[in-house]
Write an enzyme that holds these catalytic residues in place. Structure first.
Site, PDB file in Angstrom:
ATOM      1  N   LYS A 327      44.345  16.031  22.923  1.00  0.00           N
ATOM      2  CA  LYS A 327      45.475  15.841  22.012  1.00  0.00           C
ATOM      3  C   LYS A 327      45.494  16.916  20.927  1.00  0.00           C
ATOM      4  O   LYS A 327      46.547  17.449  20.577  1.00  0.00           O
ATOM      5  CB  LYS A 327      45.412  14.448  21.389  1.00  0.00           C
ATOM      6  CG  LYS A 327      46.599  14.155  20.469  1.00  0.00           C
ATOM      7  CD  LYS A 327      46.740  12.677  20.160  1.00  0.00           C
ATOM      8  CE  LYS A 327      45.585  12.123  19.371  1.00  0.00           C
ATOM      9  NZ  LYS A 327      45.876  10.763  18.846  1.00  0.00           N
ATOM     10  N   SER A 328      44.324  17.244  20.364  1.00  0.00           N
ATOM     11  CA  SER A 328      44.265  18.234  19.289  1.00  0.00           C
ATOM     12  C   SER A 328      44.794  19.590  19.755  1.00  0.00           C
ATOM     13  O   SER A 328      45.548  20.265  19.038  1.00  0.00           O
ATOM     14  CB  SER A 328      42.822  18.395  18.789  1.00  0.00           C
ATOM     15  OG  SER A 328      42.332  17.185  18.278  1.00  0.00           O
ATOM     16  N   ARG A 332      48.404  21.715  18.757  1.00  0.00           N
ATOM     17  CA  ARG A 332      48.347  23.084  18.242  1.00  0.00           C
ATOM     18  C   ARG A 332      49.047  24.068  19.177  1.00  0.00           C
ATOM     19  O   ARG A 332      49.600  25.071  18.720  1.00  0.00           O
ATOM     20  CB  ARG A 332      46.885  23.480  18.005  1.00  0.00           C
ATOM     21  CG  ARG A 332      46.264  22.737  16.810  1.00  0.00           C
ATOM     22  CD  ARG A 332      44.736  22.743  16.887  1.00  0.00           C
ATOM     23  NE  ARG A 332      44.094  22.200  15.679  1.00  0.00           N
ATOM     24  CZ  ARG A 332      43.897  20.909  15.442  1.00  0.00           C
ATOM     25  NH1 ARG A 332      44.327  20.017  16.330  1.00  0.00           N
ATOM     26  NH2 ARG A 332      43.292  20.500  14.341  1.00  0.00           N
ATOM     27  N   SER A 475      36.694  17.650   7.474  1.00  0.00           N
ATOM     28  CA  SER A 475      37.937  17.209   8.102  1.00  0.00           C
ATOM     29  C   SER A 475      38.628  18.397   8.744  1.00  0.00           C
ATOM     30  O   SER A 475      39.079  19.312   8.053  1.00  0.00           O
ATOM     31  CB  SER A 475      38.876  16.552   7.080  1.00  0.00           C
ATOM     32  OG  SER A 475      40.164  16.356   7.650  1.00  0.00           O
ATOM     33  N   ASP A 623      35.793  10.572  16.157  1.00  0.00           N
ATOM     34  CA  ASP A 623      36.771   9.734  16.852  1.00  0.00           C
ATOM     35  C   ASP A 623      36.145   8.852  17.926  1.00  0.00           C
ATOM     36  O   ASP A 623      36.783   7.919  18.409  1.00  0.00           O
ATOM     37  CB  ASP A 623      37.845  10.607  17.505  1.00  0.00           C
ATOM     38  CG  ASP A 623      38.852  11.132  16.489  1.00  0.00           C
ATOM     39  OD1 ASP A 623      39.047  10.464  15.454  1.00  0.00           O
ATOM     40  OD2 ASP A 623      39.430  12.208  16.723  1.00  0.00           O
ATOM     41  N   LYS A 650      40.810   5.961   9.132  1.00  0.00           N
ATOM     42  CA  LYS A 650      41.491   6.348  10.366  1.00  0.00           C
ATOM     43  C   LYS A 650      42.676   5.401  10.563  1.00  0.00           C
ATOM     44  O   LYS A 650      43.164   4.789   9.618  1.00  0.00           O
ATOM     45  CB  LYS A 650      40.503   6.310  11.536  1.00  0.00           C
ATOM     46  CG  LYS A 650      39.467   7.436  11.500  1.00  0.00           C
ATOM     47  CD  LYS A 650      40.118   8.759  11.848  1.00  0.00           C
ATOM     48  CE  LYS A 650      39.113   9.890  11.955  1.00  0.00           C
ATOM     49  NZ  LYS A 650      39.769  11.153  12.362  1.00  0.00           N
ATOM     50  N   ARG A 654      37.824   1.616  10.932  1.00  0.00           N
ATOM     51  CA  ARG A 654      37.215   1.423  12.250  1.00  0.00           C
ATOM     52  C   ARG A 654      35.836   0.781  12.184  1.00  0.00           C
ATOM     53  O   ARG A 654      35.412   0.122  13.133  1.00  0.00           O
ATOM     54  CB  ARG A 654      37.168   2.765  13.004  1.00  0.00           C
ATOM     55  CG  ARG A 654      38.539   3.160  13.520  1.00  0.00           C
ATOM     56  CD  ARG A 654      38.533   4.437  14.320  1.00  0.00           C
ATOM     57  NE  ARG A 654      39.843   4.644  14.942  1.00  0.00           N
ATOM     58  CZ  ARG A 654      40.297   5.820  15.354  1.00  0.00           C
ATOM     59  NH1 ARG A 654      39.554   6.907  15.190  1.00  0.00           N
ATOM     60  NH2 ARG A 654      41.485   5.919  15.912  1.00  0.00           N
ATOM     61  N   ARG A 696      41.971   3.432  19.794  1.00  0.00           N
ATOM     62  CA  ARG A 696      40.562   3.588  20.157  1.00  0.00           C
ATOM     63  C   ARG A 696      39.812   2.251  20.084  1.00  0.00           C
ATOM     64  O   ARG A 696      38.875   2.008  20.846  1.00  0.00           O
ATOM     65  CB  ARG A 696      39.905   4.635  19.261  1.00  0.00           C
ATOM     66  CG  ARG A 696      40.568   6.009  19.418  1.00  0.00           C
ATOM     67  CD  ARG A 696      39.685   7.133  18.922  1.00  0.00           C
ATOM     68  NE  ARG A 696      40.446   8.371  18.801  1.00  0.00           N
ATOM     69  CZ  ARG A 696      40.760   9.179  19.815  1.00  0.00           C
ATOM     70  NH1 ARG A 696      40.386   8.856  21.035  1.00  0.00           N
ATOM     71  NH2 ARG A 696      41.448  10.281  19.616  1.00  0.00           N
TER      72      ARG A 696
END
Length: 752
Positions: A327-328, A332, A475, A623, A650, A654, A696
């Site tokens: 996904k990241s 991008r 981050s 994650d 998040k 979580r 998740r």
């Protein structure tokens, strides 16, 4: 005949056309009133309605019909409304509800205020979005409203009891009820119903005046017939509608005329890029048309649909699979491809909701994006300074990555923009990017507590200034945000991170020909350069692979191969931690594709042991911790996590949500301020777990079923499609006993 207790005693229907007759028929079929009284100027229609069983009783006048009625429905032509209101006003019973079925609401409210002096709490305008090519009492159909929407536009001081009764009546007729303001209703209907009808009437009239009109209509294809079918609607009714909703219709006509003129210019000037940009944007919009009525640029998550996962205990995990793209990297690839010069082609793109929202955001800013088509996307870059002001707020769904990266990119643009998200995203902190961007000269307004929506003022006639920023916590989103802003800033922008985080942005910038310096924990770049289009093959997402890495590790008899997994050194914390716990993970066929390392992974079941998780691995697996908590629960001995405060902000907290879910399944844990302590070897029982709308969390408890003793039910799982489309099917194919059940919850009032 239904045996339900009637909602009303006496309902008066004024006007027995298609809508009024169908409503009367539906009320009688579903036993929603003890008596249905009809009034209409055409006496023959009243007699026919009574003989067909559409109404119980005939009234000679509207005034007679409303006497003693606790619900009055006006189903008369729009232009006749005021006259009917004047006639019935002296005869309405105290406490009676008055509603209508017209397709414009502001005109109805004006008539009400003219006759009654105010918009009373008992008057609730309504509009059923239903119809038929047939008209009149003979076309009355008690099922006309089934699976259709009815919009109610109550006054601010509406009687809640009256609103509930009217809503219950429509729902009993099979409709879904929405509420919104009068003005918003008329704006939406002007755009989605009134303008298309106007265009259809106009187009047919224009072509009928052509010399070869017979041939035009003789050879018309199905699309022409489908589009112009609505030009066969009642001319008198539409005459009334356009005059009643004049202001909203004129606004949308002006907007459409402007855009149509732009298309004419593009055709005249052979501007193919402009045509492709508009058509691809329109195609994507059409595919999500029903969701666009909410007024947002792009809505992918269907908030009305609830999904529940149901898992039977046990099983082993086997097979040879490839999980969806990272996904990241997918995010991008669209961002940098849009800003590049030339055409960027992407393979393996993740067609999840977050990534699709990023595509739509760039379409809304004038970038042509073809696809996605089975993971293939083609982006026609507009260059560093080619973005156009979006026509409305940019909606990013549940994507925290999207919102933080877009904030950096848009902070440097010359136009104003607004970033919005769903309920979950709207609770997440954004000052961690807004504050350093402000120090670069950006003007950003947030909601209370630094939360979305974010309103970004355009930078006019000046540039952002490069800064050095020491991040208070690790981050990748903050780092990437500042580097994207730095592309446009004067001088050098540098970011120092306290611990390594994923470096996809730096790698991809380099791949697009933009120089990024790396000095230990500091990444820096100088503004003013350009990006050149590149080909990208997106690796499989290690965060998605993590569920299967843990599943195959904890389930006896498992042997699974995962193909083309991204092995970026800043992302492999989950593999490092599982190996420290004793997992059997073999890394095969290591290679580099498009600047990103990838490999195939073979994982087999193993006896895991509890460990103290090294803090230097925490940012590399941030994650993946929810599913690592499941591994810890199945291990022998104690697992201790510290230094993971980031997990609390998040999509959900979580740490706490996982602890609560584990407790439901009989696994006790100790939650700390920055982590958790899990005693392994406890029995995982069955039970019902709430995912808090966190994808998740939902998938992690699905993996827990492999070692459970009884059925696990996980609620609120629709958002899994955000990061892992096809998860249920892929999990089932590897041997996990999972099923997904959909349900449509009750629609909330006031959603608009």
């Amino acid at each position: 005949m239904s045996l339900r207790e009637p909602i009303f005693q006496r309902i008066a229907i004024i006007g027995l056309g298609l809508i009024g007759g169908s409503l009367a028929s539906a009320i009688r079929k579903n036993n929603l009133a003890r008596e249905v009284v009809g009034a209409d100027q055409r006496k023959e229609d009243l007699l026919l309605g009574q003989s067909l069983g559409v109404i119980d009783t005939i009234a000679d006048t509207a005034a007679e019909a409303v006497q003693g009625a606790d619900l009055v429905v006006l189903a008369v032509p729009v232009q006749a409304t005021r006259k009917v209101l004047e006639e019935i006003r002296p005869h309405l019973a105290a406490g009676a509800i008055l509603t209508d079925v017209g397709s414009t609401k502001s005109g109805f409210v004006k008539d009400v205020e003219a006759v009654f002096g105010e918009f009373l709490p008992c008057i609730i305008p309504g509009h059923p979005i239903a119809g038929s090519e047939r008209s009149g009492i003979r076309a009355a159909n008690p099922d006309l409203f089934s699976n259709h929407k009815v919009i109610l536009t109550p006054p601010d001081n509406v009687s809640s009891a009256h609103l509930a009764k009217l809503q219950a009546m429509w729902e009993a007729c099979g409709a879904t009820v929405l509420t919104m303001s009068v003005a918003y209703h008329d704006e939406v209907l002007a755009a989605t119903s009134h303008l298309p009808h106007l265009i259809a009437f106009s187009l047919v009239d224009t072509l009928a005046g052509e010399d070869q009109n017979m041939d035009i209509f003789r050879y018309a294809a199905g699309g022409f017939r489908d589009f112009t079918r609505i030009a066969a609607s009642d001319p008198v009714m539409w005459h009334d509608i356009f005059l009643s909703n004049r202001d909203a219709v004129l606004r949308v006509i002006d907007h459409f005329t402007h855009d149509l003129d732009q298309l004419r210019t593009a055709i005249a000037e052979q501007d193919g890029a402009m045509l492709l940009r508009v058509f691809s944007r329109a195609k994507a919009a059409r595919e999500h048309f029903s969701k666009m009525l909410s007024g947002q640029a792009y809505v992918t998550n269907n908030s009305e649909k609830q999904v529940t996962f149901r898992l039977q205990p046990g099983g082993s995990v086997t097979g040879d699979i490839r999980v969806p793209g990272d996904k990241s990297i997918s995010h991008r690839s669209i961002m940098l491809g849009a800003l590049a010069e030339g055409v960027t082609e992407v393979k393996g793109f993740l067609e999840g909701e977050d990534s699709l929202a990023t595509i739509q955001a760039f379409r809304d800013m004038g970038v042509t994006v073809e696809g996605p088509d089975e993971g293939f996307v083609r982006i026609h870059g507009v260059g560093m300074h080619g973005l156009q002001a979006p026509r409305g707020p940019i909606y990013l769904g549940n994507s925290g990555t999207g919102m933080r990266l877009f904030t950096g990119l848009l902070a440097a643009q010359p136009f104003e923009s607004e970033l919005t998200g769903d309920a979950s995203l709207s609770t997440r902190p954004m000052n961690r990017v807004a504050d350093p961007l402000r120090s670069m000269g950006a003007v950003i307004d947030t909601a209370e507590g630094g939360r979305p929506p974010l309103k970004i003022r355009g930078i006019q006639n000046k540039k952002l200034s490069g800064i050095h920023y020491d991040m208070p916590m690790a981050s990748a989103q903050v780092k990437s945000c500042l580097l994207l802003a730095g592309l446009y800033a004067k001088g050098t922008t540098s970011v120092t991170e306290p611990a390594p985080t994923r470096d996809h942005t730096e790698r991809m910038l380099t791949g697009f020909g933009y120089k990024v310096e790396r000095d230990g924990p500091t990444a820096s770049l100088t503004g003013g350069g350009k990006l050149t289009a590149n080909a990208i093959d997106v690796p499989s997402d290690i965060s998605s692979a993590a569920f299967f890495l843990v599943g195959a590790s904890i389930a006896p008899g498992s042997d699974l191969i995962l193909r083309h997994v991204g092995m970026n050194a800043t992302r492999v914390g989950v593999i490092n931690i599982l190996r420290l716990m004793g997992a059997s993970i073999e890394i095969m066929a290591e290679r580099e594709i498009g600047g990103e390392p990838v490999a195939d992974l073979r994982v087999r079941s193993a006896e895991l042991k509890g460990i103290s998780i090294p803090e230097d691995q925490v940012p590399l697996a941030i994650d993946e911790f929810p599913v690592l908590f499941i591994a810890a629960a199945c291990a022998t001995g104690r697992t201790v996590l510290t230094g993971a405060e980031e997990l609390r902000v998040k999509e959900s907290d979580r740490i706490q949500v996982m602890a609560d879910g584990l407790a439901t399944l009989g696994v006790e844990t100790t939650v700390t301020e920055d982590g958790i302590v899990i005693e392994g070897g406890q029995t995982i029982k069955g039970g019902s777990v709430y995912s808090h709308g966190d994808h998740r969390i939902a998938m992690s408890f699905a993996i827990a079923s492999l070692r459970a003793t009884d059925e696990i039910e996980i609620s609120d799982c629709a958002v899994v499609a955000t990061s892992f489309p096809g998860f249920v099917e892929l999990a089932r194919g590897t041997g996990i006993h999972i099923s997904a059940e959909d349900s449509e919850p009750h629609v909330k009032q006031g959603a608009h």
